[in-house]
Design a protein around this motif. Sequence first.
Motif, short mmCIF file in Angstrom:
data_model
loop_
_atom_site.label_atom_id
_atom_site.label_comp_id
_atom_site.label_asym_id
_atom_site.label_seq_id
_atom_site.Cartn_x
_atom_site.Cartn_y
_atom_site.Cartn_z
N ILE A 215 36.05 -1.05 2.30
CA ILE A 215 36.90 -1.71 1.32
C ILE A 215 38.25 -1.01 1.33
CG2 ILE A 215 37.24 -2.08 -1.17
CD1 ILE A 215 34.16 -2.23 -1.44
N ILE A 216 39.31 -1.79 1.48
CA ILE A 216 40.65 -1.20 1.53
C ILE A 216 41.48 -1.76 0.38
CG2 ILE A 216 42.77 -0.93 2.90
CD1 ILE A 216 41.04 -1.22 5.40
N GLY A 217 42.03 -0.85 -0.43
CA GLY A 217 42.88 -1.26 -1.56
C GLY A 217 44.07 -0.32 -1.67
N GLY A 218 44.77 -0.39 -2.79
CA GLY A 218 45.91 0.50 -3.03
C GLY A 218 47.11 0.11 -2.16
N GLY A 219 48.11 0.98 -2.18
CA GLY A 219 49.32 0.73 -1.41
C GLY A 219 49.02 0.55 0.07
N MET A 220 48.03 1.30 0.57
CA MET A 220 47.78 1.22 2.01
C MET A 220 47.26 -0.14 2.45
SD MET A 220 44.55 3.63 2.66
CE MET A 220 43.54 2.65 3.71
N ALA A 221 46.67 -0.92 1.53
CA ALA A 221 46.20 -2.26 1.89
C ALA A 221 47.38 -3.14 2.31
CB ALA A 221 45.46 -2.89 0.71
N ASN A 222 48.57 -2.83 1.76
CA ASN A 222 49.75 -3.64 2.09
C ASN A 222 50.03 -3.66 3.59
OD1 ASN A 222 49.95 -3.93 -0.67
ND2 ASN A 222 51.55 -2.37 -0.89
N VAL A 257 31.41 -4.07 11.30
CA VAL A 257 31.70 -3.52 9.97
C VAL A 257 32.47 -4.58 9.17
CG1 VAL A 257 33.01 -1.76 8.71
CG2 VAL A 257 31.82 -1.15 10.83
N ALA A 258 31.97 -4.89 7.98
CA ALA A 258 32.67 -5.85 7.13
C ALA A 258 33.86 -5.17 6.50
CB ALA A 258 31.73 -6.36 6.04
N VAL A 259 35.07 -5.70 6.73
CA VAL A 259 36.27 -5.13 6.11
C VAL A 259 36.69 -6.02 4.94
CG1 VAL A 259 38.69 -4.51 6.42
CG2 VAL A 259 37.04 -4.05 8.25
N GLU A 260 36.80 -5.40 3.78
CA GLU A 260 37.22 -6.14 2.58
C GLU A 260 38.63 -5.75 2.22
OE1 GLU A 260 35.39 -8.37 1.05
OE2 GLU A 260 33.44 -7.99 2.01
N LEU A 261 39.54 -6.73 2.30
CA LEU A 261 40.93 -6.51 1.87
C LEU A 261 41.16 -7.34 0.60
CD1 LEU A 261 42.79 -6.73 5.29
CD2 LEU A 261 42.92 -4.81 3.69
N PRO A 262 42.16 -6.98 -0.20
CA PRO A 262 42.42 -7.79 -1.39
C PRO A 262 42.76 -9.23 -1.01
CG PRO A 262 43.81 -5.80 -1.36
CD PRO A 262 43.09 -5.85 -0.06
N THR A 263 42.28 -10.18 -1.82
CA THR A 263 42.64 -11.58 -1.61
C THR A 263 43.62 -12.03 -2.70
OG1 THR A 263 40.68 -12.21 -2.85
CG2 THR A 263 40.49 -12.19 -0.45
N SER A 297 39.63 -9.88 -6.42
CA SER A 297 39.33 -8.82 -5.44
C SER A 297 38.50 -7.72 -6.08
CB SER A 297 40.63 -8.21 -4.91
OG SER A 297 41.47 -9.22 -4.42
N ALA A 298 38.85 -7.35 -7.31
CA ALA A 298 38.11 -6.29 -7.99
C ALA A 298 36.64 -6.67 -8.14
CB ALA A 298 38.75 -6.00 -9.36
N ALA A 299 36.39 -7.93 -8.50
CA ALA A 299 35.01 -8.37 -8.69
C ALA A 299 34.27 -8.38 -7.35
CB ALA A 299 34.99 -9.77 -9.31
N ARG A 300 34.96 -8.80 -6.29
CA ARG A 300 34.37 -8.82 -4.95
C ARG A 300 34.03 -7.38 -4.50
NH1 ARG A 300 31.22 -10.52 -1.19
NH2 ARG A 300 31.83 -9.72 0.84
N PHE A 301 34.98 -6.46 -4.68
CA PHE A 301 34.76 -5.07 -4.29
C PHE A 301 33.57 -4.50 -5.07
CE2 PHE A 301 39.48 -3.99 -2.96
CZ PHE A 301 39.43 -5.02 -2.03
N ALA A 302 33.51 -4.81 -6.37
CA ALA A 302 32.42 -4.29 -7.20
C ALA A 302 31.07 -4.79 -6.71
CB ALA A 302 32.65 -4.66 -8.66
N SER A 303 31.03 -6.03 -6.24
CA SER A 303 29.73 -6.56 -5.81
C SER A 303 29.30 -5.94 -4.48
CB SER A 303 29.73 -8.09 -5.78
OG SER A 303 30.26 -8.56 -4.57
N VAL A 304 30.25 -5.63 -3.62
CA VAL A 304 29.90 -4.95 -2.35
C VAL A 304 29.38 -3.53 -2.67
CG1 VAL A 304 30.83 -4.06 -0.16
CG2 VAL A 304 31.53 -6.31 -1.00
N ILE A 305 30.03 -2.87 -3.62
CA ILE A 305 29.62 -1.51 -4.02
C ILE A 305 28.22 -1.55 -4.64
CG2 ILE A 305 30.15 0.40 -5.62
CD1 ILE A 305 33.18 -0.37 -5.16
N ALA A 306 27.96 -2.59 -5.42
CA ALA A 306 26.65 -2.68 -6.10
C ALA A 306 25.49 -2.77 -5.12
CB ALA A 306 26.65 -3.88 -7.04
#
Length: 394
Positions: A215-222, A257-263, A297-306
Motif C-alpha cells: 500500500i503506497i500513500g503520503g507524499g511519495m504516492a504522488n 504483488v498487489a499494489v494499492e495506490l490512492p484512487t 482510498s482509506a477504506a480500501r487500504f483498511a480492508s487490505v490491512i484487515a
Amino acid sequence: MKRSIDAVHVDGRRVFTRVDFNVPLEDSQITDDSRIRASVPTILDLAERGARVILASHLGRPKGQIDSGLRTQIVAQRLSEIVGRPVTALRETIGPVVDRAVDSMHPGELLMLENLRFDAREEANDPGFSRQLARNCDVFVNDAFGAAHRAHASTVGVAHLLPAYAGRLMNLEISALSRLVDEPEPPFVAVIGGAKVSDKLAVLDQLIERVDALIIGGGMANTFLLARGHAVGASLVESSRTDDALRLLTAAERRGVAVELPTDVLVASSISANKGQSVDVDEVSPDLAIYDIGARSAARFASVIADARTVFWNGPMGVFERPAFASGTRAVAEAVAAASAFTVVGGGDSLAAIAQLALASRIDHLSTGGGASLEFLEGRVLPGIEVIPDAPEG
Ligand code: ADP
Ligand code: MG
C-alpha cells in the motif's frame, strides 16, 4: 538473537551502556520520550544486578561541536524521573572528569556521559576515541538499536575493545523485525507513506520480494501517480524518480504483488488550508496540491490491512500534523491497531501518529529505529549488530 545481558555477570562491574536517547526536541523540551522508556528494562536490570551503569547516547545533530541545547542532561533528567533514581549527567564524554566520576560510582548507580556527537571522533569511529570511552569499563552493552546502522566509536569501536552484549531492546527489535524478514506469515502487507520516495526506494525494492500487497500513500504516492500518467498539480513530487516508480510497479506485477495506490485524494491550495477538497486522482487541478488520501482510498487500504497476517507500516498517509489532512493516517493507524495480524510500526512520524491516537498498546511492535529499522528490513547487515557475538544456540 545476539548474546544477551542475561549471560554476563555484572555485579560491581562498570558497564558501558550505549542507548539511543535521540528523542525529538522542541526548544530543548522532549516531545516524545518513548526511546528513553524503551531502554528502561535494560538499564534497571543492569542496575538491580549491581552494575555500575555508564550510559552514553547521541542527541540531535551537533556535528562534532558543543551545542548547549543538546546536552544529555535533558535526557538524563527524564530517565531519572522515569526510574525514580538519580542519574548523574556529566558534561564530558572522556577525560579526567569522567575517570573520577566512574571511580566513585557505587554498584547500581547510573551515570550519563555527555552527547557523544559533540566529539567528531564519534561519527568517525576513531579508534583513539573508542579506547578512551572503553578504558574505564569492563563490559559493553548495546541497547541503541536506532544507531545500529552506523559504525561509530560507541557502537562498533567499543565493541572491539570490551566483551559485547545486546541489551533487551536490541534483542527485542531484532526478534520482531526478523519476523518480517524470515518467512513472514502471509498475507504480508506493507504500508509505506511519508514525504519522499527517494528515502524509501531501497526498502521498497526489498519489500517487493516478500510482501503480498504493498500500500503506497503520503507524499511519495504522488510520484507513483505521476508515473502512471496522473497530473498531480502543485503536489510534492519527485519527477526525477518516476522511472524508479515504474520499475517498482513492474517488479511488483511480475511477482504478483498487489499494489494499492490512492484512487481519491484531498487537495487544497495550501498546507495551511482548514479543509481539503476530495477529488479523484485524475481530477487534480494544476494550482492545487495533494495533502492526504481520500475516504474511498482509506477504506480500501483498511480492508487490505484487515485481511493481513503480517503488517509493516512506515510513513503517514498525509500531512497528519494538520487536522484537515490527518484522516487518512488515522484510518490506516486504526486498521493496523484492529488487525489480527502481527503488526510492526516504524518511523518517527508514524510513531508520533500512533501516540497521538493513543493506539500504541494495540500494536505488536513499535520499532524505535527509523533508518535502522528500514535498513534491517532491506536485509542489510547492521554494523552495530554484527559486532555483537550471537547468542549460543538452544
Ligand atoms: P516516518 O518519520 O514515519 O518515517 P517520513 O519522515 O517519511 O515518515 O514522512 C513524514 C512526513 O511526510 C510528515 O511530515 C508528513 O507531513 C509528510 N507528508 C505525508 N504526506 C504528504 C503529502 N501528501 N505532501 C507533503 N508532505 C507529506
Ligand atoms: Mg520522519
